[in-house]
Design an enzyme around this catalytic site. Sequence first.
Site, mmCIF file in Angstrom:
data_model
loop_
_atom_site.group_PDB
_atom_site.id
_atom_site.type_symbol
_atom_site.label_atom_id
_atom_site.label_comp_id
_atom_site.label_asym_id
_atom_site.label_seq_id
_atom_site.Cartn_x
_atom_site.Cartn_y
_atom_site.Cartn_z
ATOM 1 N N ARG A 22 0.853 -1.199 0.000
ATOM 2 C CA ARG A 22 0.000 0.000 0.000
ATOM 3 C C ARG A 22 0.882 1.240 0.000
ATOM 4 O O ARG A 22 1.973 1.215 0.564
ATOM 5 C CB ARG A 22 -0.928 -0.007 1.221
ATOM 6 C CG ARG A 22 -0.186 0.214 2.541
ATOM 7 C CD ARG A 22 -1.043 0.112 3.752
ATOM 8 N NE ARG A 22 -1.606 -1.231 3.887
ATOM 9 C CZ ARG A 22 -2.821 -1.441 4.376
ATOM 10 N NH1 ARG A 22 -3.570 -0.426 4.714
ATOM 11 N NH2 ARG A 22 -3.285 -2.664 4.504
ATOM 12 N N LYS A 24 0.809 5.854 -0.262
ATOM 13 C CA LYS A 24 0.078 7.015 0.239
ATOM 14 C C LYS A 24 -1.170 7.261 -0.616
ATOM 15 O O LYS A 24 -2.202 7.682 -0.152
ATOM 16 C CB LYS A 24 1.003 8.249 0.151
ATOM 17 C CG LYS A 24 0.809 9.251 1.277
ATOM 18 C CD LYS A 24 1.959 10.239 1.271
ATOM 19 C CE LYS A 24 1.405 11.651 1.194
ATOM 20 N NZ LYS A 24 2.402 12.602 0.742
ATOM 21 N N ARG A 27 -3.255 1.472 -3.568
ATOM 22 C CA ARG A 27 -2.702 0.158 -3.229
ATOM 23 C C ARG A 27 -2.200 -0.567 -4.471
ATOM 24 O O ARG A 27 -2.500 -0.169 -5.597
ATOM 25 C CB ARG A 27 -3.808 -0.703 -2.603
ATOM 26 C CG ARG A 27 -4.116 -0.296 -1.177
ATOM 27 C CD ARG A 27 -5.086 -1.269 -0.597
ATOM 28 N NE ARG A 27 -5.232 -1.134 0.846
ATOM 29 C CZ ARG A 27 -5.917 -2.018 1.553
ATOM 30 N NH1 ARG A 27 -6.478 -3.049 0.945
ATOM 31 N NH2 ARG A 27 -6.049 -1.877 2.842
ATOM 32 N N VAL A 28 -1.436 -1.631 -4.232
ATOM 33 C CA VAL A 28 -0.960 -2.473 -5.333
ATOM 34 C C VAL A 28 -1.553 -3.867 -5.141
ATOM 35 O O VAL A 28 -1.534 -4.389 -4.023
ATOM 36 C CB VAL A 28 0.580 -2.619 -5.305
ATOM 37 C CG1 VAL A 28 1.080 -3.216 -6.612
ATOM 38 C CG2 VAL A 28 1.239 -1.284 -5.058
ATOM 39 N N ASP A 139 14.926 9.066 -6.510
ATOM 40 C CA ASP A 139 14.364 8.467 -5.295
ATOM 41 C C ASP A 139 14.892 7.056 -5.090
ATOM 42 O O ASP A 139 14.128 6.144 -4.755
ATOM 43 C CB ASP A 139 12.828 8.473 -5.402
ATOM 44 C CG ASP A 139 12.177 8.357 -4.032
ATOM 45 O OD1 ASP A 139 10.965 8.068 -3.966
ATOM 46 O OD2 ASP A 139 12.890 8.525 -3.013
HETATM 47 C C1 LIG Z 1 4.868 -4.489 -3.773
HETATM 48 N N1 LIG Z 1 5.133 -5.348 -4.932
HETATM 49 N N2 LIG Z 1 5.390 -6.667 -4.804
HETATM 50 C C2 LIG Z 1 5.616 -7.200 -5.992
HETATM 51 C C3 LIG Z 1 5.487 -6.194 -6.951
HETATM 52 N N3 LIG Z 1 5.622 -6.185 -8.300
HETATM 53 C C4 LIG Z 1 5.461 -5.019 -8.938
HETATM 54 N N4 LIG Z 1 5.145 -3.837 -8.325
HETATM 55 C C5 LIG Z 1 4.999 -3.841 -6.989
HETATM 56 N N5 LIG Z 1 4.689 -2.659 -6.376
HETATM 57 C C6 LIG Z 1 4.489 -1.427 -7.138
HETATM 58 C C7 LIG Z 1 5.838 -0.767 -7.448
HETATM 59 C C8 LIG Z 1 5.617 0.497 -8.203
HETATM 60 C C9 LIG Z 1 6.043 0.774 -9.469
HETATM 61 N N6 LIG Z 1 5.737 2.007 -9.908
HETATM 62 C C10 LIG Z 1 5.085 2.715 -9.031
HETATM 63 N N7 LIG Z 1 4.700 4.024 -9.310
HETATM 64 C C11 LIG Z 1 4.041 4.779 -8.379
HETATM 65 O O1 LIG Z 1 3.731 4.330 -7.282
HETATM 66 N N8 LIG Z 1 3.799 6.056 -8.796
HETATM 67 C C12 LIG Z 1 3.225 7.018 -7.993
HETATM 68 C C13 LIG Z 1 2.407 6.703 -6.921
HETATM 69 C C14 LIG Z 1 1.855 7.756 -6.172
HETATM 70 C C15 LIG Z 1 2.134 9.081 -6.467
HETATM 71 C C16 LIG Z 1 2.978 9.321 -7.538
HETATM 72 C C17 LIG Z 1 3.323 10.740 -7.844
HETATM 73 F F1 LIG Z 1 2.182 11.325 -8.149
HETATM 74 F F2 LIG Z 1 3.866 11.316 -6.743
HETATM 75 F F3 LIG Z 1 4.153 10.804 -8.849
HETATM 76 C C18 LIG Z 1 3.517 8.338 -8.305
HETATM 77 S S1 LIG Z 1 4.809 1.874 -7.600
HETATM 78 C C19 LIG Z 1 5.177 -5.031 -6.255
#
Ligand SMILES: Cn1ncc2ncnc(NCCc3cnc(NC(=O)Nc4cccc(C(F)(F)F)c4)s3)c21
Length: 273
Positions: A22, A24, A27-28, A139
Amino acid sequence: EARGPSYRWNLDDFEIGAPLGRGKFGRVYLAREKTTHYMVALKTLYKVELMKGRVEKQVMREIEIQTHLRHPHILQLLTYFHDHKRIYLVLEFAARGELYKELKRQPNERFNEHLSAKYTYQVADALEYCHRNNVIHRDIKPENLLLTYEGNVKLADFGWSVHAPSSKRNTLCGTLDYLPPEMVSGETYDIFVDHWCLGILCYEFLVGKPPFLSDSQQETYVKIKAANIQWPEQITPGAKDLISRLIKRKSWERISMAAVKKHFWIVKYKDLH
Ligand SMILES: Cn1ncc2ncnc(NCCc3cnc(NC(=O)Nc4cccc(C(F)(F)F)c4)s3)c21
């Protein structure tokens, strides 16, 4: 009916499985594409939350950046779509999940030199590719690294990435531990911010916590600006040499990603098991 490149994916194409994590803004979930049974990670982002956080254009930038990056150590954004409430990122599934959880599972919560060198090499490989495409990740930290079934690194979450050079002053949330001096003092910065973070990352792999960890933000700032590192006894001379060449106050003095990949400590340990 074959799904060509212009096919508009939607939620009905997927069966949703277990939650994987999860964030902010959403969720994923583990998900399976219905016709091919291809497994993906489905990240949901609530539009209202993104607007409240004033980060909706950042998501668009992430999608723009991610759709042009293709590399074995970068988590692929396969496609995306939205409905009235949410944006959905369809991501490659990394079956061994978040690297920071693997770090905490280790004895003494730190990796041995082989795993530290292997993961540092793979992140350097991904960053070299990003920089060649004029993208700064900005990051780099254990929380944004995932592990494949085979135990290889996937660099994820380009939510804070930008095209170089930049002086984006968005209030960076989360820990300051990984911020380089030039970002702490709000100057413009370049791709070398990622070099600093790679040094912090390698240190954290070997020690189990970042070098400038402190009780207060002010203390962390002071330590970052001074860039004075304490070297616990488990850090060998080779690892210390590499980390010292990355955690340099002057960004242009940080060694290149190509030099990291060829560094004697990396070469010695990355393929040992
Ligand atoms: C946990 N997990 N376990 C296995 C697995 N396999 C794949 N993926 C996972 N997790 C997801 C990984 C992510 C990849 N790209 C993301 N991108 C993102 O979260 N972008 C994002 C979010 C909120 C706000 C903003 C903003 F607006 F600030 F830019 C940008 S999250 C897995």
